[in-house]
Design a protein around this motif. Structure first.
Motif, mmCIF file in Angstrom:
data_model
loop_
_atom_site.group_PDB
_atom_site.id
_atom_site.type_symbol
_atom_site.label_atom_id
_atom_site.label_comp_id
_atom_site.label_asym_id
_atom_site.label_seq_id
_atom_site.Cartn_x
_atom_site.Cartn_y
_atom_site.Cartn_z
ATOM 1 N N LEU A 67 0.823 -1.199 0.000
ATOM 2 C CA LEU A 67 0.000 0.000 0.000
ATOM 3 C C LEU A 67 0.860 1.253 0.000
ATOM 4 O O LEU A 67 1.926 1.284 0.620
ATOM 5 N N CYS A 68 0.375 2.290 -0.668
ATOM 6 C CA CYS A 68 0.891 3.638 -0.447
ATOM 7 C C CYS A 68 0.040 4.249 0.662
ATOM 8 O O CYS A 68 -1.184 4.377 0.512
ATOM 9 N N MET A 69 0.667 4.624 1.767
ATOM 10 C CA MET A 69 -0.038 5.088 2.967
ATOM 11 C C MET A 69 0.430 6.505 3.272
ATOM 12 O O MET A 69 1.566 6.705 3.709
ATOM 13 N N SER A 70 -0.449 7.474 3.065
ATOM 14 C CA SER A 70 -0.041 8.880 3.122
ATOM 15 C C SER A 70 -0.885 9.647 4.131
ATOM 16 O O SER A 70 -1.992 10.084 3.812
ATOM 17 N N PRO A 71 -0.373 9.834 5.351
ATOM 18 C CA PRO A 71 -1.148 10.538 6.376
ATOM 19 C C PRO A 71 -1.006 12.056 6.282
ATOM 20 O O PRO A 71 0.042 12.587 5.913
ATOM 21 N N ASN A 72 -2.084 12.760 6.594
ATOM 22 C CA ASN A 72 -2.076 14.201 6.850
ATOM 23 C C ASN A 72 -1.490 15.006 5.696
ATOM 24 O O ASN A 72 -2.105 15.098 4.646
ATOM 25 N N ASN A 205 -4.964 19.725 -1.990
ATOM 26 C CA ASN A 205 -4.317 20.247 -0.789
ATOM 27 C C ASN A 205 -5.171 21.329 -0.138
ATOM 28 O O ASN A 205 -5.764 22.152 -0.833
ATOM 29 N N MET A 206 -5.190 21.365 1.175
ATOM 30 C CA MET A 206 -5.962 22.383 1.877
ATOM 31 C C MET A 206 -5.408 23.780 1.610
ATOM 32 O O MET A 206 -6.152 24.764 1.594
ATOM 33 N N GLY A 207 -4.105 23.874 1.389
ATOM 34 C CA GLY A 207 -3.473 25.163 1.125
ATOM 35 C C GLY A 207 -2.932 25.256 -0.291
ATOM 36 O O GLY A 207 -3.650 25.060 -1.264
ATOM 37 N N THR A 208 -1.646 25.507 -0.391
ATOM 38 C CA THR A 208 -1.013 25.667 -1.692
ATOM 39 C C THR A 208 -1.040 24.385 -2.512
ATOM 40 O O THR A 208 -1.031 23.280 -1.947
ATOM 41 N N HIS A 209 -1.028 24.529 -3.827
ATOM 42 C CA HIS A 209 -0.948 23.358 -4.700
ATOM 43 C C HIS A 209 0.482 22.820 -4.764
ATOM 44 O O HIS A 209 0.716 21.708 -5.262
ATOM 45 N N LYS A 226 0.115 21.573 5.157
ATOM 46 C CA LYS A 226 -1.314 21.439 5.426
ATOM 47 C C LYS A 226 -1.806 20.107 4.866
ATOM 48 O O LYS A 226 -1.162 19.507 4.007
ATOM 49 N N PRO A 227 -2.976 19.613 5.315
ATOM 50 C CA PRO A 227 -3.447 18.286 4.892
ATOM 51 C C PRO A 227 -3.722 18.191 3.393
ATOM 52 O O PRO A 227 -3.999 19.189 2.719
ATOM 53 N N SER A 228 -3.645 16.952 2.900
ATOM 54 C CA SER A 228 -3.952 16.653 1.500
ATOM 55 C C SER A 228 -4.847 15.427 1.447
ATOM 56 O O SER A 228 -4.736 14.527 2.281
ATOM 57 N N ALA A 229 -5.755 15.397 0.474
ATOM 58 C CA ALA A 229 -6.677 14.264 0.315
ATOM 59 C C ALA A 229 -6.549 13.687 -1.089
ATOM 60 O O ALA A 229 -6.182 14.389 -2.045
ATOM 61 N N HIS A 230 -6.877 12.402 -1.218
ATOM 62 C CA HIS A 230 -6.685 11.673 -2.478
ATOM 63 C C HIS A 230 -7.795 10.623 -2.612
ATOM 64 O O HIS A 230 -7.959 9.766 -1.742
ATOM 65 N N PHE A 231 -8.560 10.726 -3.700
ATOM 66 C CA PHE A 231 -9.587 9.729 -4.012
ATOM 67 C C PHE A 231 -9.414 9.297 -5.463
ATOM 68 O O PHE A 231 -9.131 10.131 -6.330
ATOM 69 N N GLU A 232 -9.647 8.002 -5.725
ATOM 70 C CA GLU A 232 -9.381 7.468 -7.068
ATOM 71 C C GLU A 232 -10.358 6.347 -7.405
ATOM 72 O O GLU A 232 -10.647 5.491 -6.568
ATOM 73 N N HIS A 233 -10.839 6.366 -8.648
ATOM 74 C CA HIS A 233 -11.669 5.285 -9.190
ATOM 75 C C HIS A 233 -11.097 4.809 -10.523
ATOM 76 O O HIS A 233 -10.484 5.591 -11.263
ATOM 77 N N ASP A 234 -11.363 3.546 -10.841
ATOM 78 C CA ASP A 234 -11.130 3.009 -12.181
ATOM 79 C C ASP A 234 -12.427 3.110 -12.969
ATOM 80 O O ASP A 234 -13.491 2.702 -12.479
ATOM 81 N N VAL A 235 -12.331 3.640 -14.179
ATOM 82 C CA VAL A 235 -13.518 3.922 -14.989
ATOM 83 C C VAL A 235 -13.256 3.512 -16.434
ATOM 84 O O VAL A 235 -12.174 3.764 -16.966
ATOM 85 N N ALA A 236 -14.253 2.896 -17.079
ATOM 86 C CA ALA A 236 -14.160 2.541 -18.495
ATOM 87 C C ALA A 236 -15.210 3.303 -19.282
ATOM 88 O O ALA A 236 -16.272 3.655 -18.751
ATOM 89 N N LEU A 237 -14.918 3.560 -20.544
ATOM 90 C CA LEU A 237 -15.861 4.248 -21.423
ATOM 91 C C LEU A 237 -16.648 3.189 -22.200
ATOM 92 O O LEU A 237 -16.109 2.525 -23.086
ATOM 93 N N ILE A 238 -17.920 3.017 -21.829
ATOM 94 C CA ILE A 238 -18.783 1.988 -22.410
ATOM 95 C C ILE A 238 -20.028 2.664 -22.985
ATOM 96 O O ILE A 238 -20.716 3.414 -22.285
ATOM 97 N N ASP A 239 -20.291 2.398 -24.259
ATOM 98 C CA ASP A 239 -21.427 3.033 -24.947
ATOM 99 C C ASP A 239 -21.365 4.552 -24.807
ATOM 100 O O ASP A 239 -22.388 5.227 -24.648
ATOM 101 N N GLY A 240 -20.152 5.073 -24.835
ATOM 102 C CA GLY A 240 -19.944 6.508 -24.825
ATOM 103 C C GLY A 240 -20.050 7.175 -23.473
ATOM 104 O O GLY A 240 -19.927 8.399 -23.379
ATOM 105 N N LYS A 241 -20.257 6.371 -22.400
ATOM 106 C CA LYS A 241 -20.460 6.947 -21.070
ATOM 107 C C LYS A 241 -19.519 6.292 -20.059
ATOM 108 O O LYS A 241 -19.079 5.154 -20.243
#
Length: 272
Positions: A67-72, A205-209, A226-241
């Motif tokens: 895992l990549c484990m990134s606190p705060n 990032n809560m502050g500067t980029h 300052k704190p940073s957050a990270h969210f990620e999904h895997d997505v496929a393009l099916i029937d144009g959506k």
């Protein structure tokens, strides 16, 4: 070069993505004050292998853990260690799995116990920006349309959008074309084609980029700590959506959260 996938390959990718989803769901119950990130890493490796998959990050580019484990204030690529989590921390967990020759890769930022309202808002807005970006992943649009949507939504709330780290195509390789920045201009970049698959992953990032790369070759932190957050999904393009291959529903089930946020990105209901 963009590598489109056929329906059979996309379903194999969904299996890989769901290995990651289930792993994050398992970890959701274990993220609590006093737990070390190294302990969570060991749990994840065992769980992924028990599902007939291989931890995709372990050894990838010589990364030492599952895992990549990134606190705060860590943005991404944090290395698990023996420092216990404490009440009020946040921890971004990025996980990958290889199964049936295809990769799954997604991430979620967890609260450790009770967190302050300002940090909770950062998590909420970052996650919402992920779906804002996914809505622009449709036939006829381009890479810049996704990045522009995420950037505009995020900066409207006063947060910094990381520039140096990006999402990516995914398939038989962890990182495929195209790169997917979380900023950009409408109508710019590579055009989306039917069957392509992406890992879309806002890092906010809560502050500067601006960020700082550490000497260990992996850890990345915000320049202002300052704190940073990270969210990620895997997505496929099916029937144009856009069609989600991954899900946060295993996390929500573990945490007792009800959510219909993913429904618009599924052609068929998800069966847990």
């Amino acid at each position: 070069m963009i590598i489109p996938k056929n329906r059979e390959e996309i379903e194999l990718m969904r299996e890989s993505a769901l290995v990651v989803s289930k792993t994050l769901g398992m970890l959701a119950k274990e993220v609590k004050p006093g737990v070390t990130t190294l302990y969570l890493d060991q749990l994840a490796e065992e769980f992924i292998r028990a599902q007939g998959a291989i931890p995709a990050f372990l050894g990838l580019y010589d990364f030492p853990n599952t895992l990549c484990m990134s606190p705060n204030s860590q943005v991404v690529h944090g290395i698990p260690n023996n420092t216990p989590l404490v009440e009020g921390d946040i921890i971004s967990i990025d996980c990958g799995a290889l199964k049936n020759e295809f990769y799954g890769d997604h991430a979620y930022t967890f609260a450790v116990g009770e967190i302050d309202p300002e940090t909770k808002k950062l998590l909420d807005i970052t996650k919402e920006s992920l779906y804002v970006g996914i809505r622009e992943f449709k036939l006829g649009n381009r890479v810049g349309d996704v990045g522009y949507a995420i950037q505009q939504f995020t900066e409207k709330h006063g947060y910094g959008v990381v520039r140096e780290l990006v999402g990516h195509g995914i398939g038989r390789k962890m990182h495929e074309d195209p790169e997917m920045p979380n900023y950009g201009r409408r109508g710019r970049g590579k055009k989306f084609v039917e069957g392509m698959a992406l890992a879309i992953e806002p890092m906010t990032n809560m502050g500067t980029h601006k960020i700082r790369f550490h000497k260990d070759g992996w850890t990345v932190t915000t320049l202002d700590n300052k704190p940073s957050a990270h969210f990620e999904h895997d997505v496929a393009l099916i029937d144009g959506k856009p069609e989600l291959l991954s899900t946060f529903q295993y996390i929500y089930e573990a945490l007792g959260i009800e959510s219909d946020e993913e429904n618009e990105f599924r052609q068929q209901p998800l069966v847990l």
